[in-house]
Design an enzyme around this catalytic site. Structure first.
Site, PDB file in Angstrom:
ATOM      1  N   GLU A   1      51.745  42.007  54.254  1.00  0.00           N
ATOM      2  CA  GLU A   1      53.116  41.511  54.084  1.00  0.00           C
ATOM      3  C   GLU A   1      54.111  42.295  54.924  1.00  0.00           C
ATOM      4  O   GLU A   1      55.137  41.770  55.346  1.00  0.00           O
ATOM      5  CB  GLU A   1      53.529  41.588  52.606  1.00  0.00           C
ATOM      6  CG  GLU A   1      53.395  40.247  51.920  1.00  0.00           C
ATOM      7  CD  GLU A   1      53.880  40.244  50.474  1.00  0.00           C
ATOM      8  OE1 GLU A   1      53.272  39.525  49.693  1.00  0.00           O
ATOM      9  OE2 GLU A   1      54.845  40.962  50.120  1.00  0.00           O
TER      10      GLU A   1
ATOM     11  N   HIS B   1      25.927  46.425  52.193  1.00  0.00           N
ATOM     12  CA  HIS B   1      24.860  45.428  52.123  1.00  0.00           C
ATOM     13  C   HIS B   1      25.397  44.008  52.234  1.00  0.00           C
ATOM     14  O   HIS B   1      24.700  43.054  51.903  1.00  0.00           O
ATOM     15  CB  HIS B   1      24.079  45.617  50.821  1.00  0.00           C
ATOM     16  CG  HIS B   1      23.405  46.958  50.767  1.00  0.00           C
ATOM     17  ND1 HIS B   1      22.113  47.161  51.180  1.00  0.00           N
ATOM     18  CD2 HIS B   1      23.893  48.178  50.418  1.00  0.00           C
ATOM     19  CE1 HIS B   1      21.808  48.446  51.050  1.00  0.00           C
ATOM     20  NE2 HIS B   1      22.886  49.082  50.604  1.00  0.00           N
TER      21      HIS B   1
ATOM     22  N   LYS C   1      57.309  30.427  48.010  1.00  0.00           N
ATOM     23  CA  LYS C   1      57.925  30.388  46.677  1.00  0.00           C
ATOM     24  C   LYS C   1      58.871  29.196  46.574  1.00  0.00           C
ATOM     25  O   LYS C   1      58.877  28.457  45.592  1.00  0.00           O
ATOM     26  CB  LYS C   1      58.724  31.668  46.411  1.00  0.00           C
ATOM     27  CG  LYS C   1      57.886  32.872  46.008  1.00  0.00           C
ATOM     28  CD  LYS C   1      58.807  34.026  45.604  1.00  0.00           C
ATOM     29  CE  LYS C   1      58.023  35.274  45.256  1.00  0.00           C
ATOM     30  NZ  LYS C   1      58.845  36.385  44.799  1.00  0.00           N
TER      31      LYS C   1
END
Ligand code: PA5
Length: 467
Positions: free
Chosen positions: A293, A322, A435
């Site tokens: 951000e 792994h 938003k």
């Protein structure tokens, strides 16, 4: 203090893929001096979003948080934290690291009578329903955290939970709520004033992802018995160290410079965060938000379109050796990997010497502690052998003091690299836009025009396939 080992980013070790550290420190020292001096000089200027640099000195907040924690001590079985992004990631990462593992499964005695802690940072109906069916809300203290006071995810959770609390407790429901939000603005502040919730403040000029050491992080941490005085001690000592404008003595500046040059000169723009400890797993989430951000910006400060590209990747040692290590070793050489290595774990666990097979008896009699750190060291060397830059942060122990140093160092490193890129590391227009689109799609008054436009976009040019 925590330490930064940069050996494996050096050209002495990884050749042309690396950096000549002495020479870049020398070349960039004046620039770093300007940046650090500049940040310290403008930190108190309103609108600079640098008040996080003062959080280690906020004795008053610490006092009030401790007073509140003492006041509610013994009254609740659970703490339920509601929030999203910067409002919860820091406390999630620190509580996971600092509480005994499997905290919520421990009995009261093992938790020293501190409550269990739950975080809701998503709006999955199945998860929320399951949690509400599990928790006795009458014995739950709900800490709702949102700086803006209006984030749809957090406020929708809060509305559901407040409603249930009211059903269960009537007017007393408010005793189970503590709200952390902006001091003056936002709907949550208004609600808290009208309905009489206990509140804490998200300070002015502290953005979500830099707020972990404000009441945003300190309240939930103190409620479960984490030593916030030690956190403050860790921030202060690191803040003092990072005021040093000499890059050879400032690990945040070094790490910022290394990441910056690795990106712009060597094409290594992917930043992998890989702690070698399960307790530190969520540090990668917190770091990912901080890095993404703060640095992923379309324009630099001069208005040039740069679409800045530093991209965090979350990983966990040894588990992801792994799953991801193959790519890191042999795939595109476009990553810089940060390992966090723990010096001393709280527990020592010996592997019993029970099998005679040569493929197993080398393990017997050694400790798992030795194995995990051997794997961290082996991975670092093996990547360096393939000329893959990696660095190691040495954390002497997992405790409040060292983790506060680590988090504060990452915050400062992010601020410094933001200056090197010449971007505003403290805004988040991309998040705000998403938003606003949510408000529009959910029918919030004032967003009708966006809603119309969005619905048209969603419903046109559809290409949906099925078998
Ligand atoms: O770092 C940020 O600014 C964001 O991640 C916010 O913390 C997040 O969007 C939540 O916002 P708010 O605290 O206003 O609910």
């Amino acid at each position: 203090m925590i330490k930064l080992d940069l050996s494996n980013v050096s050209s002495k070790v990884i050749g042309d893929e690396g950096l000549d550290l002495a020479s870049i420190f020398n070349e960039y020292n004046p620039k770093i001096q300007d940046i650090i001096t500049g940040l310290n000089m403008k930190k108190d200027k309103p609108g600079s979003w640098l008040q996080w640099m003062n959080l280690g000195y906020n004795e008053e907040t610490v006092w009030y948080v401790k007073e509140f924690a003492a006041m509610v001590d013994g009254r609740f079985d659970n703490v339920l934290v509601l929030g999203i992004g910067g409002s919860v990631l820091g406390a999630m990462a620190l509580s996971e690291a600092l509480l005994k593992p499997y905290w919520n499964f421990l009995d009261n005695e093992k938790r020293e009578n501190y409550p269990k802690i739950f975080f809701l940072d998503n709006i999955d109906p199945d998860q929320i329903t399951a949690l509400l069916n599990t928790l006795d809300l009458r014995k739950t203290l709900v800490n709702v955290i949102t700086k803006s006071g209006s984030t749809a995810e957090t406020m929708s959770q809060f509305m559901i939970i407040k409603d249930r609390l009211y059903e269960l407790l009537g007017d007393d429901y408010r005793k189970n709520i503590v709200a952390t939000t902006d001091n003056h603005s936002g709907i949550l502040r208004q609600l808290a004033n009208e309905e009489g919730y206990k509140t804490f403040v998200v300070p002015d000029d502290v953005g979500g992802r830099f707020s972990v050491f404000s009441a945003v992080g300190l309240v939930p941490l103190a409620l479960v018995g984490i030593d916030i005085d030690e956190i403050i001690r860790g921030i202060k000592i690191m803040d003092l160290a990072l005021k040093n404008t000499d890059v050879t003595k400032n690990i945040a500046a070094q790490n910022a410079l290394v990441h910056y040059l690795m990106d712009i000169k060597k094409g290594k723009y992917l930043s992998v965060m890989m702690p070698y400890s399960s307790r530190l797993k969520y540090i990668s989430n917190w770091y990912a938000q901080l890095w993404a951000e703060s640095l992923g910006k379309e324009y630099d400060r001069n208005g040039n379109k740069i679409n800045n590209r530093p991209t965090p990747i979350k990983a966990l040692g040894v588990t992801d050796q792994h799953s991801q290590m193959q790519l890191y070793s042999e795939g595109a050489n476009d990553k810089i990997i940060t390992f966090i290595r723990v010096g001393e774990f709280d527990n020592t666990l010996e592997i019993p010497n029970i099998f005679e097979y040569t493929g197993l008896n080398y393990l017997g009699g050694k400790t798992i502690n030795r194995l995990i750190n051997a794997e961290a060291d082996a991975t670092a060397v093996s990547l360096a052998n393939c000329n893959r830059p990696n660095l190691t942060i040495h954390l002497p122990k997992i405790n409040e003091y060292y983790l506060a140093q680590l988090f504060y160092m990452f915050e400062m490193q992010t601020a410094i690299i933001g200056e090197l890129y010449d971007i505003d590391a403290f805004n988040q227009p991309g998040v705000e836009q998403a938003k606003n689109y949510t408000y529009a799609l959910m029918g919030r008054i004032g967003y009708e025009e966006s809603a119309h436009e969005l619905n048209e976009k969603i419903n046109s040019n559809k290409e949906i396939y099925s078998v």
